[in-house]
Design an enzyme around this catalytic site. Sequence first.
Site, short mmCIF file in Angstrom:
data_model
loop_
_atom_site.label_atom_id
_atom_site.label_comp_id
_atom_site.label_asym_id
_atom_site.label_seq_id
_atom_site.Cartn_x
_atom_site.Cartn_y
_atom_site.Cartn_z
N GLU A 1 0.96 -1.30 0.03
CA GLU A 1 0.08 0.09 -0.10
C GLU A 1 0.69 1.29 0.06
O GLU A 1 0.68 2.05 0.89
CB GLU A 1 -0.96 0.02 1.08
CG GLU A 1 -1.98 -1.00 0.78
CD GLU A 1 -3.19 -0.93 2.27
OE1 GLU A 1 -2.95 -0.09 2.97
OE2 GLU A 1 -4.09 -1.61 1.99
N GLU B 1 -5.88 -7.72 -0.57
CA GLU B 1 -6.49 -7.47 0.50
C GLU B 1 -7.82 -7.00 0.17
O GLU B 1 -8.25 -6.30 -0.71
CB GLU B 1 -5.96 -6.34 1.37
CG GLU B 1 -4.57 -6.66 1.84
CD GLU B 1 -4.19 -5.61 2.95
OE1 GLU B 1 -5.02 -4.84 3.47
OE2 GLU B 1 -2.93 -5.41 3.13
#
Length: 473
Positions: A188, A292
């Site tokens: 991320e 995710e």
Amino acid sequence: MSLLKVSGTKIVDEQGNEVVLRGAGLGGWMNMENFISGYPGCEHQIREALAEAIGNEKSEFFFDKFLEYFFTDADALFFKSLGLNCIRLPFNYRHFEDDMNPRVLKESGFKHLDRVINICAAHGIYTILDLHTAPGGQNTDWHADHGSHIANFWNHKDFLDRSVWLWEQLAAHYKGNKWIAGYNPLNEPTDPKHTRVVAFYDRVHKAIRAIDPDHAIFFDGNTFASDFSHFGDAHKAWENTAYSIHDYSSYGFPAASETYTSTDEQRRRLRRSYEKKREWMDERKLCVWNGEWGPVYARKQYEGEATESINESRYKVLQDQLAIYNEDRLSWSIWTYKDIGFQGMVYVSTETPYMTLFKDFLAKKHRLAIDAWGADDVAVKHVYQPLVDHVLQEIPEQYQNIYPHPVWKLDNRVTRLSRNILISEFMIKEWADHFKGKSLEEIDAIAASFKFDACLKRDGLNKIMSDNAKLVQ
């Protein structure tokens, strides 16, 4: 057992047969997170506080036992029984290198990572290695373990250099291990300039390939794995590479604008959000991995009688997302496998030593909404709303949106800094002091609360995942 690689839009084995990876992330393990394990702030802060409270020996004993008990053979056996075949393994760079002793490999970092990779392999489960925390912090959030809201990874060349160095060490260590499905070099990223992330990926891809030409690489999009719009034609230099989105839906969280009932319009929004994240890959016929995703769940000790109805709505979100993924034969890794009851497939029983020791503290954490992830701020909104209103009143509109907007809206930014960072800091020593006076045997029992046999199973979630795993072979 077969080495996996990326071929066009698919992940395939050595014979060229498609392999759809379905599984979960082992969040909160080698990269601890506050909402997963029940502490305030960031991992490095609680490690320092616990050492100060009970001494280095007992502190190191607790964290080592925590890592040992968090995932064992029993966990792998259960995971495999659901028909799942891959676990993403997030880890913190601090296991392998100290900030005050950079570029000196800590071999101890491999102790638990090797152990879990080998356990998974014994049960026919692939693993993906995920650098979840890089030096300096590659994103603005708590899970990058820097204690701030500034992603300084992008501002200092040495942080970038050290991360490339670490991946060289990891590639040398794991080269040839066919049970590793691939490497996820950076979780991320939030690069405000949108170009430095591409330059880093170029560097790390070349560094890994110079040592390990075979393992697949999974690159997250910028801005929390949601944005590839600035990647251009960079993919042409990256062979055997897939691209990772994180497909969380706001419908699966307490702050949702409406209850999810699976209306046509709600399903359309689910699909549009997902398709927007993967648009760059689809235009170029590249392989997509959903690294995710997943809702959070209500807990009876906090949501009371509303718990069941809330969770039924969250399961609808889960099912509708999986229906979309199944159409695309998408490989995915839900977040997360184990926690203290908020999102995990299995979760620590409230009757365990850890949960009884921290019962009142956890209730306080929940009431104060000091964790950013899935926070319900109903009890403290009146505290922070005046500050939000103050910013809105005093700052001209054209200056109100600061990156990572729009993921962080203005009120998110204000509460991230004032609630999730500032107030958390005041609670770190309070968490650590719960261990004072405990013997090694008592500390061992606290850590053992995270063993599989001390956990409960989230049956609704697990059945949905297992059923869907069987649909895509």
